[in-house]
Design an enzyme around this catalytic site. Structure first.
Site, PDB file in Angstrom:
ATOM      1  CB  ILE A   1      -0.990   0.045   1.198  1.00  0.00           C
ATOM      2  CG1 ILE A   1      -0.243  -0.225   2.518  1.00  0.00           C
ATOM      3  CG2 ILE A   1      -2.146  -0.898   0.981  1.00  0.00           C
ATOM      4  CD1 ILE A   1      -1.103  -0.001   3.745  1.00  0.00           C
ATOM      5  N   GLY A   2       2.123   1.134   0.165  1.00  0.00           N
ATOM      6  CA  GLY A   2       2.935   2.349   0.150  1.00  0.00           C
ATOM      7  C   GLY A   2       4.398   2.019  -0.015  1.00  0.00           C
TER       8      GLY A   2
ATOM      9  N   GLY B   1      11.067   6.165   0.720  1.00  0.00           N
ATOM     10  CA  GLY B   1      12.469   6.119   0.348  1.00  0.00           C
ATOM     11  C   GLY B   1      13.185   4.948   1.004  1.00  0.00           C
ATOM     12  CE1 TYR B   2      17.118   5.792   3.900  1.00  0.00           C
ATOM     13  CE2 TYR B   2      15.393   7.460   4.017  1.00  0.00           C
ATOM     14  CZ  TYR B   2      16.724   7.118   3.883  1.00  0.00           C
ATOM     15  OH  TYR B   2      17.665   8.106   3.738  1.00  0.00           O
ATOM     16  CB  ALA B   3       9.877   1.451   4.582  1.00  0.00           C
TER      17      ALA B   3
ATOM     18  CB  VAL C   1       3.825   0.532   3.953  1.00  0.00           C
ATOM     19  CG1 VAL C   1       2.753   0.364   5.018  1.00  0.00           C
ATOM     20  CG2 VAL C   1       4.953   1.434   4.467  1.00  0.00           C
TER      21      VAL C   1
ATOM     22  CG  ASP D   1      10.662  13.304   5.778  1.00  0.00           C
ATOM     23  OD1 ASP D   1      10.646  14.242   4.956  1.00  0.00           O
ATOM     24  OD2 ASP D   1      10.792  12.107   5.436  1.00  0.00           O
TER      25      ASP D   1
HETATM   26  N1  LIG Z   1      -0.159   2.929   9.021  1.00  0.00           N
HETATM   27  C1  LIG Z   1      -0.327   3.055   7.701  1.00  0.00           C
HETATM   28  N2  LIG Z   1      -1.518   2.876   7.122  1.00  0.00           N
HETATM   29  C2  LIG Z   1      -1.683   3.033   5.794  1.00  0.00           C
HETATM   30  N3  LIG Z   1      -0.698   3.383   4.934  1.00  0.00           N
HETATM   31  C3  LIG Z   1       0.525   3.572   5.447  1.00  0.00           C
HETATM   32  C4  LIG Z   1       0.798   3.418   6.854  1.00  0.00           C
HETATM   33  N4  LIG Z   1       2.085   3.687   7.067  1.00  0.00           N
HETATM   34  C5  LIG Z   1       2.608   4.003   5.870  1.00  0.00           C
HETATM   35  N5  LIG Z   1       1.694   3.934   4.887  1.00  0.00           N
HETATM   36  C6  LIG Z   1       1.895   4.221   3.453  1.00  0.00           C
HETATM   37  O1  LIG Z   1       3.234   3.917   3.094  1.00  0.00           O
HETATM   38  C7  LIG Z   1       3.919   5.082   2.632  1.00  0.00           C
HETATM   39  C8  LIG Z   1       5.377   5.028   3.039  1.00  0.00           C
HETATM   40  O2  LIG Z   1       5.486   4.971   4.464  1.00  0.00           O
HETATM   41  P1  LIG Z   1       6.639   5.726   5.240  1.00  0.00           P
HETATM   42  O3  LIG Z   1       6.565   7.193   4.919  1.00  0.00           O
HETATM   43  O4  LIG Z   1       6.542   5.375   6.669  1.00  0.00           O
HETATM   44  O5  LIG Z   1       7.921   5.072   4.546  1.00  0.00           O
HETATM   45  P2  LIG Z   1       9.398   5.643   4.447  1.00  0.00           P
HETATM   46  O6  LIG Z   1      10.178   4.740   3.539  1.00  0.00           O
HETATM   47  O7  LIG Z   1       9.929   5.849   5.809  1.00  0.00           O
HETATM   48  O8  LIG Z   1       9.163   7.035   3.728  1.00  0.00           O
HETATM   49  P3  LIG Z   1      10.175   8.247   3.490  1.00  0.00           P
HETATM   50  O9  LIG Z   1      10.638   8.133   2.067  1.00  0.00           O
HETATM   51  O10 LIG Z   1       9.300   9.433   3.696  1.00  0.00           O
HETATM   52  O11 LIG Z   1      11.262   8.141   4.506  1.00  0.00           O
HETATM   53  C9  LIG Z   1       3.128   6.259   3.220  1.00  0.00           C
HETATM   54  O12 LIG Z   1       3.268   7.443   2.467  1.00  0.00           O
HETATM   55  C10 LIG Z   1       1.713   5.710   3.180  1.00  0.00           C
HETATM   56  O13 LIG Z   1       1.163   5.863   1.884  1.00  0.00           O
END
Ligand SMILES: Nc1ncnc2c1ncn2[C@@H]1O[C@H](COP(=O)(O)OP(=O)(O)OP(=O)(O)O)[C@@H](O)[C@H]1O
Length: 419
Positions: free
Chosen positions: A122-123, A126-128, A130, A239
């Site tokens: 679902i997401g 840059g690092y993860a 989801v 961020d």
């Molecule tokens: N609890 C949640 N419920 C639904 N969607 C989520 C949830 N957590 C994250 N997501 C989805 O996943 C995407 C990426 O999550 P997140 O920003 O935590 O990852 P990241 O790799 O740390 O991002 P960044 O590149 O900002 O560091 C979010 O923009 C959102 O669309």
């Protein structure tokens, strides 16, 4: 000050805290302290050992920092919740309410996500990655699997998120349910069914209604105010952006992604970081130029977020045009027609929209001391002008016209507050 000693990352603060806690425990001069570390002096050094080992291992290439080694560490030193939560001892609610951080096995995570199937993705940040997941009790979760970055970055991100999410407790911050360290590093969060603000603003055919945009602005402002002023420690998120605002079923915003967050000691005015991290389009000038981090760097990013909500434009568009640079001349003229998202048509509350634009103009000022605190932003969004004197300094003739009556009333009040 620089962050060389790393006393401002959760990991650094945890180490520091445990180190001092160890010596306090051994001197046993404080019999009144009642957290678990004092009942069980070994737990502090166990956690310190965990962090140190974690860091030592994490200096090796990613594949050698295998999740099995982290798993071994976790087994050896006990569950994160048992160790961190009592040791934090900062948030009594967290400690006393039943908000257990469950340690999920890889099998449980795979079962919840249908083996991390693509349909459940679902997401992607840059690092993860989801994934949506469903637990055996029917609870819906989001499983954040750290995928990118060096092993150091992954370890820092993981500990930072666990440390901070376990510590914060507010309706406008995302909720941590548990973690998993088998087969990679995973955070298990409460699912936000409406996804992120970015996905709704930019990835959905259905346009976000005005009332929801205003609700999101207010809730996100409250969440950020809580991080800055409502926790036992000042937390700078670093961020704030549309992708890091999640939405509950009824569009209550929740700030997420604490991978870059820093704790700022009370007496420090700011922190200077050497490493550049964050998202272009949201970065305050003092951070870009000098690496300065403090509440006002988040306030700047929040101003950009407000502009996104009003204009429906990205912080940086596909041609890398900055929303701030595009909006500034229009804000000066208070050109509401040009600024408002065309997809809204006339379907917006112009007073609320003006309040959001006013708050945005103040937040994105170049000079950080001219920016309002989040407390003042919340007041402004509510249409309270008690920070009038502050606004007067900001030379905003067009807004003075738009809010003439309120400003006259507020000026009459002797208790108008200054930043
Ligand atoms: N609890 C949640 N419920 C639904 N969607 C989520 C949830 N957590 C994250 N997501 C989805 O996943 C995407 C990426 O999550 P997140 O920003 O935590 O990852 P990241 O790799 O740390 O991002 P960044 O590149 O900002 O560091 C979010 O923009 C959102 O669309």
């Amino acid at each position: 000050m620089t962050d060389k000693e790393d006393t401002c990352s959760p990991t650094g603060v945890l180490e520091d805290f445990f180190r001092s806690s160890d010596s306090e425990t051994s001197s046993s001069k404080e019999p009144h302290m009642d957290n678990d570390a004092h009942k069980n002096p070994k737990s502090a050094s166990r956690w310190l050992g965990f962090v140190q080992l974690f860091r030592t291992r994490s200096k090796k290439p990613l594949d050698t920092v295998s999740s099995s080694s982290i798993l071994k560490l976790s087994r050896r030193f006990g569950s994160l919740r048992e160790i961190i939560a009592p040791k934090f001892g900062l948030d009594s609610d967290l400690y006393h309410t039943n908000s257990p951080w469950k340690n999920f096995s890889l099998y449980e995570l795979q079962a919840a996500t249908n083996y991390f199937s693509h349909e459940n993705l679902i997401g992607k940040g840059g690092y993860a990655e989801v994934y949506r997941g469903s637990l055996p009790n029917g609870r819906l979760v989001a499983i954040k699997k750290l995928t990118k970055g060096t092993s150091d970055e992954m370890a820092a991100d993981f500990l930072s998120e666990i440390g901070i999410m376990g510590h914060v407790n507010h309706p406008n911050t995302a909720k941590l349910i548990g973690y998993g360290v088998e087969g990679g590093m995973h955070l298990v969060l409460e699912l936000s069914p409406q996804g992120s603000l970015a996905s709704l603003l930019y990835g959905s055919k259905e346009k976000l209604k005005w009332g929801i945009r205003y609700k999101i602005a207010l809730g996100a402002a409250r969440g950020l105010l809580y991080l800055h002023e409502g926790c036992q420690r000042r937390i700078i998120h670093r961020d704030i952006k549309a992708a890091n605002i999640l939405l509950t079923e009824d569009f209550e915003p929740q700030i997420c992604d604490f991978g870059l967050a820093k704790w700022l000691p009370e007496q420090w005015t700011h922190l200077t970081v050497a490493k550049f991290e964050g998202t272009f389009g949201y970065l305050a000038p003092e951070y870009l130029l000098h690496g300065i981090v403090e509440e006002k760097t988040d306030v700047f990013a929040f101003g950009v977020l407000l502009l996104e909500l009003v204009t429906g434009r990205r912080a940086l568009d596909y041609s890398q045009q900055s929303l701030v640079l595009w909006a500034k001349p229009l804000l000066k003229k208070n050109d509401v027609r040009e600024l408002a998202d065309p997809s809204l048509g006339d379907d917006f509350d112009s007073r609320q929209l003006n309040l959001m634009l006013l708050a945005a103009s103040l937040c994105i000022q170049r000079t950080s001391i001219r920016r309002p605190s989040m407390n003042q932003v919340v007041e402004l969004l509510h249409g309270e002008f008690s920070c009038l004197k502050y606004m007067k300094k900001s030379r905003m003739p067009f807004y003075r016209k738009a809010f003439k009556e309120e400003l006259v009333n507020a000026e009459a009040k002797p208790q108008a507050r200054l930043d």
